[in-house]
Design a protein around this motif. Structure first.
Motif, mmCIF file in Angstrom:
data_model
loop_
_atom_site.group_PDB
_atom_site.id
_atom_site.type_symbol
_atom_site.label_atom_id
_atom_site.label_comp_id
_atom_site.label_asym_id
_atom_site.label_seq_id
_atom_site.Cartn_x
_atom_site.Cartn_y
_atom_site.Cartn_z
ATOM 1 N N SER A 1 0.833 -1.159 -0.029
ATOM 2 C CA SER A 1 -0.129 -0.159 -0.063
ATOM 3 C C SER A 1 0.926 1.355 -0.072
ATOM 4 O O SER A 1 0.659 2.124 -0.887
ATOM 5 C CB SER A 1 -0.861 -0.042 1.360
ATOM 6 O OG SER A 1 -1.430 -1.026 1.519
ATOM 7 N N GLU A 2 2.042 1.266 0.824
ATOM 8 C CA GLU A 2 2.652 2.293 0.920
ATOM 9 C C GLU A 2 3.438 2.768 -0.452
ATOM 10 O O GLU A 2 3.418 3.915 -0.861
ATOM 11 C CB GLU A 2 3.719 2.096 1.829
ATOM 12 C CG GLU A 2 4.454 3.437 2.408
ATOM 13 C CD GLU A 2 5.366 3.055 3.611
ATOM 14 O OE1 GLU A 2 5.291 2.216 4.378
ATOM 15 O OE2 GLU A 2 6.387 3.742 4.051
ATOM 16 N N LYS A 3 3.857 1.738 -1.048
ATOM 17 C CA LYS A 3 4.615 2.131 -2.391
ATOM 18 C C LYS A 3 3.463 2.397 -3.568
ATOM 19 O O LYS A 3 3.509 3.514 -3.910
ATOM 20 C CB LYS A 3 5.252 0.513 -2.898
ATOM 21 C CG LYS A 3 6.377 0.276 -2.546
ATOM 22 C CD LYS A 3 7.135 -0.795 -3.223
ATOM 23 C CE LYS A 3 7.743 -1.847 -2.365
ATOM 24 N NZ LYS A 3 7.966 -3.082 -2.834
ATOM 25 N N ILE A 4 2.401 1.949 -3.609
ATOM 26 C CA ILE A 4 1.526 2.048 -4.572
ATOM 27 C C ILE A 4 0.574 3.334 -4.459
ATOM 28 O O ILE A 4 0.395 4.301 -5.109
ATOM 29 C CB ILE A 4 0.414 0.720 -4.642
ATOM 30 C CG1 ILE A 4 1.212 -0.389 -5.462
ATOM 31 C CG2 ILE A 4 -0.646 1.281 -5.833
ATOM 32 C CD1 ILE A 4 0.381 -1.438 -5.704
ATOM 33 N N PHE A 5 0.321 3.577 -3.069
ATOM 34 C CA PHE A 5 -0.384 4.704 -2.880
ATOM 35 C C PHE A 5 0.284 6.190 -2.942
ATOM 36 O O PHE A 5 -0.292 6.856 -3.624
ATOM 37 C CB PHE A 5 -1.249 4.814 -1.396
ATOM 38 C CG PHE A 5 -2.527 3.944 -1.453
ATOM 39 C CD1 PHE A 5 -3.154 3.715 -2.293
ATOM 40 C CD2 PHE A 5 -2.638 3.255 -0.014
ATOM 41 C CE1 PHE A 5 -4.444 2.830 -2.442
ATOM 42 C CE2 PHE A 5 -3.704 2.310 0.015
ATOM 43 C CZ PHE A 5 -4.633 2.092 -0.902
ATOM 44 N N ASN A 6 1.815 5.963 -2.631
ATOM 45 C CA ASN A 6 2.374 7.418 -2.810
ATOM 46 C C ASN A 6 2.575 7.534 -4.298
ATOM 47 O O ASN A 6 2.697 8.657 -4.945
ATOM 48 C CB ASN A 6 3.950 6.991 -2.043
ATOM 49 C CG ASN A 6 3.634 7.222 -0.555
ATOM 50 O OD1 ASN A 6 2.864 8.269 -0.158
ATOM 51 N ND2 ASN A 6 4.237 6.376 0.247
ATOM 52 N N GLU A 7 2.720 6.303 -5.216
ATOM 53 C CA GLU A 7 2.981 6.350 -6.627
ATOM 54 C C GLU A 7 1.784 7.067 -7.301
ATOM 55 O O GLU A 7 1.912 8.288 -7.959
ATOM 56 C CB GLU A 7 3.341 5.322 -7.150
ATOM 57 C CG GLU A 7 3.872 5.235 -8.541
ATOM 58 C CD GLU A 7 4.991 6.027 -8.800
ATOM 59 O OE1 GLU A 7 5.793 6.159 -7.934
ATOM 60 O OE2 GLU A 7 5.097 6.254 -10.020
ATOM 61 N N TYR A 8 0.797 6.565 -6.463
ATOM 62 C CA TYR A 8 -0.797 7.190 -7.118
ATOM 63 C C TYR A 8 -0.779 8.519 -6.774
ATOM 64 O O TYR A 8 -1.254 9.501 -7.797
ATOM 65 C CB TYR A 8 -1.752 6.460 -6.390
ATOM 66 C CG TYR A 8 -3.282 6.805 -6.561
ATOM 67 C CD1 TYR A 8 -3.757 6.516 -8.009
ATOM 68 C CD2 TYR A 8 -3.803 7.495 -5.786
ATOM 69 C CE1 TYR A 8 -4.942 7.034 -7.905
ATOM 70 C CE2 TYR A 8 -5.218 7.799 -5.656
ATOM 71 C CZ TYR A 8 -5.874 7.510 -6.928
ATOM 72 O OH TYR A 8 -7.009 7.900 -7.095
#
Ligand code: ATR
Length: 259
Positions: free
Chosen positions: A19-26
């Motif tokens: 979640s941390e990786k994907i949400f920040n990229e999002y």
């Protein structure tokens, strides 16, 4: 003044979540001024720290072992969170459970005819059964290593799903009566094999594990439709973004496919 939305995941022990990786990229791609961070709390400090966290974050995810502990600090928990006894998403001091919606949306287009055999009796099992219930399934067979835990789940779902509980030793024979097999346990996370032999009359094998497990490999090699935990995670993440009012379908899909 620049307002940065703070979001995060309350967890223990410390880890870098997907979640941390994907949400920040999002957030980068959507130009939403937000950050999503791991909030690592030792369970013994939970009651001292939780109020500050609730006040300072716009949106939160909650993982084991805090999913039950957080109830009493919130103003309200929605119906599914109360039924499942677990909150994994928070917004405006309201608790939600999106695990079951992740499962529900990942299986929405599948035909759920025939006998459904579910393995497990943990928190994930409850979310999966609640999803099946919402999809109109009214009968399943449940097997778990610890028989008593399966009986507890049968009681919880009384009047929702008719659950036939069998001993773990019956797993390999019972699979022959099944059209759909759902693994809700953690078996396979470290490449362990579930003690069953699949057959090609199965229409669907669903494995909640995110990785490519021996179960999924066997199922695919027999040409059985196979769905894994990645799908459940994806739909659950979408539901979180919707609750936080920051969901953009196209951008999320692009970010997810590129990570
Ligand atoms: P979660 O919240 O992720 O569902 P959980 O509540 O701890 O986690 O549940 C884990 C599930 O995996 C349980 O059904 C557990 O069986 P028991 O109830 O007998 O503990 C099951 N499980 C984990 N490892 C297992 C193994 N090696 N063999 C059989 N079942 C296993």
């Amino acid at each position: 003044m620049i307002v940065i939305l703070r979001l995060g995941i309350i967890q223990y022990p410390k880890k870098i979540s997907l979640s941390e990786k994907i949400f920040n990229e999002y957030f980068k791609k959507t130009n939403i001024d937000a950050i999503y961070e791991g909030i690592n709390i030792n369970p013994k400090d939970f009651e001292f720290k939780i109020k500050d966290i609730l006040n300072n974050y716009y949106g939160l995810n909650v993982t084991v072992p805090f999913k039950e502990m957080v109830f009493k600090y919130l103003d309200y928990a929605n119906e599914s969170a109360v039924f499942l006894g677990a909150i994994n998403t928070i917004h405006n001091n309201i608790g939600y459970n999106t695990d079951w919606i992740g499962f529900y949306n990942s299986i929405l287009n599948e035909k759920l005819d025939g006998n459904i055999l579910v393995l497990g009796a943990g928190g994930t099992t409850k979310a999966v059964l609640y999803g099946l219930y919402k999809l109109g399934v009214d009968k399943i067979t449940l097997i778990n290593r610890t028989y008593e835990k399966a009986i507890k789940i049968k009681k919880l779902f009384y009047k929702k799903i008719d659950i036939k509980v069998l001993e773990f030793s019956k797993l390999n024979s019972e699979i022959n009566n099944a059209n759909i097999f759902i693994n809700t346990t953690s078996i396979g996370m470290f490449n362990e094999k579930i003690p069953i032999k699949l057959h090609d009359n199965l229409n669907l094998v669903y494995d909640v594990i995110y990785f490519h497990t021996p179960l999924q490999k066997e199922s695919e090699s027999l040409g059985i439709k196979t769905i894994n935990g990645e799908n459940m995670w994806y739909h659950q993440a979408i539901q979180n973004l919707k609750i936080w009012n920051i969901y953009d379908e196209n951008i999320f899909e692009k970010v997810y496919n590129n990570i």
